[in-house]
Write an enzyme that holds these catalytic residues in place. Structure first.
Site, PDB file in Angstrom:
ATOM      1  N   CYS A  89       0.671 -10.719  31.071  1.00 28.06           N
ATOM      2  CA  CYS A  89       0.454 -11.587  29.924  1.00 28.06           C
ATOM      3  C   CYS A  89      -1.050 -11.845  29.824  1.00 28.06           C
ATOM      4  O   CYS A  89      -1.846 -11.078  30.377  1.00 28.06           O
ATOM      5  CB  CYS A  89       1.280 -12.874  30.012  1.00 28.06           C
ATOM      6  SG  CYS A  89       0.843 -13.988  31.366  1.00 28.06           S
ATOM      7  N   CYS A 163      -0.178  -9.977  25.397  1.00 21.03           N
ATOM      8  CA  CYS A 163      -1.576  -9.580  25.608  1.00 21.03           C
ATOM      9  C   CYS A 163      -2.032  -8.517  24.625  1.00 21.03           C
ATOM     10  O   CYS A 163      -3.203  -8.119  24.609  1.00 21.03           O
ATOM     11  CB  CYS A 163      -1.829  -9.130  27.048  1.00 21.03           C
ATOM     12  SG  CYS A 163      -0.623  -7.990  27.735  1.00 21.03           S
ATOM     13  N   CYS A 167      -3.593  -5.238  26.735  1.00 19.95           N
ATOM     14  CA  CYS A 167      -2.735  -4.703  27.787  1.00 19.95           C
ATOM     15  C   CYS A 167      -3.011  -3.211  27.965  1.00 19.95           C
ATOM     16  O   CYS A 167      -3.241  -2.495  26.992  1.00 19.95           O
ATOM     17  CB  CYS A 167      -1.262  -4.909  27.440  1.00 19.95           C
ATOM     18  SG  CYS A 167      -0.685  -6.605  27.665  1.00 19.95           S
TER      19      CYS A 167
END
Length: 215
Positions: A89, A163, A167
């Site tokens: 996250c 995210c 990410c």
């Protein structure tokens, strides 16, 4: 001793030396001392800039280096056969930590889970801690940390939670995106529905990777 970015006090040098010795024994036959020290010192640098209590830095560095070395061993073909799931996250302080807690609770020793954040915070969200404690799961020993390339490469499944483009993405790897509310700033009462949805998804994930849930 000096890392790439930081001077290290004498006390921390002693602590890091002990950490390097423990890691060297643990990974004997897999990595040499120089590799282990490099992972340890770069892990130290990951936390030094944002640490609020510097006395814990060597311990955090040792724990993170151990995780990274396990990941690198997996990438290099030292595979114990256990599936690995990575929860990501933004701050690694709420959603991904609750997912990690539920995964470890239900999977036991039958699978491995890690967590990380694109912008790691400095501490675990207290409402997330309290909400998990209501379920008998203690996540206070965890700490916000970043992801590194070897950790992502070692994972069989990468679960992202908010995210976005930050990410990491590696072609061919299994990804799942869980649209969950960020518990930052929420009360325990408001975190409970997020917690319960995370547990539901974790149990579903375990089934999909062939791991029987405990209890």
């Amino acid at each position: 001793m000096r890392t790439e970015q930081h001077d290290i006090s004498l006390d921390q040098q002693v602590a890091l030396k002990g950490a390097a010795e423990r890691l060297t024994r643990h990974f004997e036959g897999t990595f040499n001392k120089e590799t282990i020290e490099l992972f340890l010192l770069t892990s130290y640098d990951e936390f030094a800039d944002r640490a609020t209590v510097t006395s814990f830095l060597p311990l955090l560095a040792e724990r993170f280096a151990k995780q990274r070395l396990h990941a690198m061993a997996r990438v290099e073909g030292h595979d114990d056969g256990k599936p690995i799931v990575l929860f990501l996250c933004v701050h690694n302080a709420g959603r991904s930590q609750m997912a990690l807690g539920f995964f470890n609770h239900h999977a036991g020793d039958n699978a491995v889970a890690w967590s990380g954040g694109s912008e790691p915070g400095t501490k675990i969200n207290p409402s997330a801690v309290a909400a998990m404690a209501e379920r008998g799961i203690d996540i206070t020993e965890e700490f916000p940390k970043p992801w590194t390339e070897e950790i992502v490469r070692a994972a069989d499944v990468v679960v992202t939670m908010g995210c976005g483009d930050a990410c990491p993405y590696f072609p061919g790897k299994r990804y799942e995106d869980w649209p969950l509310d960020d518990p930052a700033g929420l009360s325990v009462e408001d975190v409970r529905p997020v917690r319960d949805e995370i547990e539901r998804r974790v149990l579903e994930l375990l089934g999909s990777i062939g791991v029987a849930a405990r209890g």
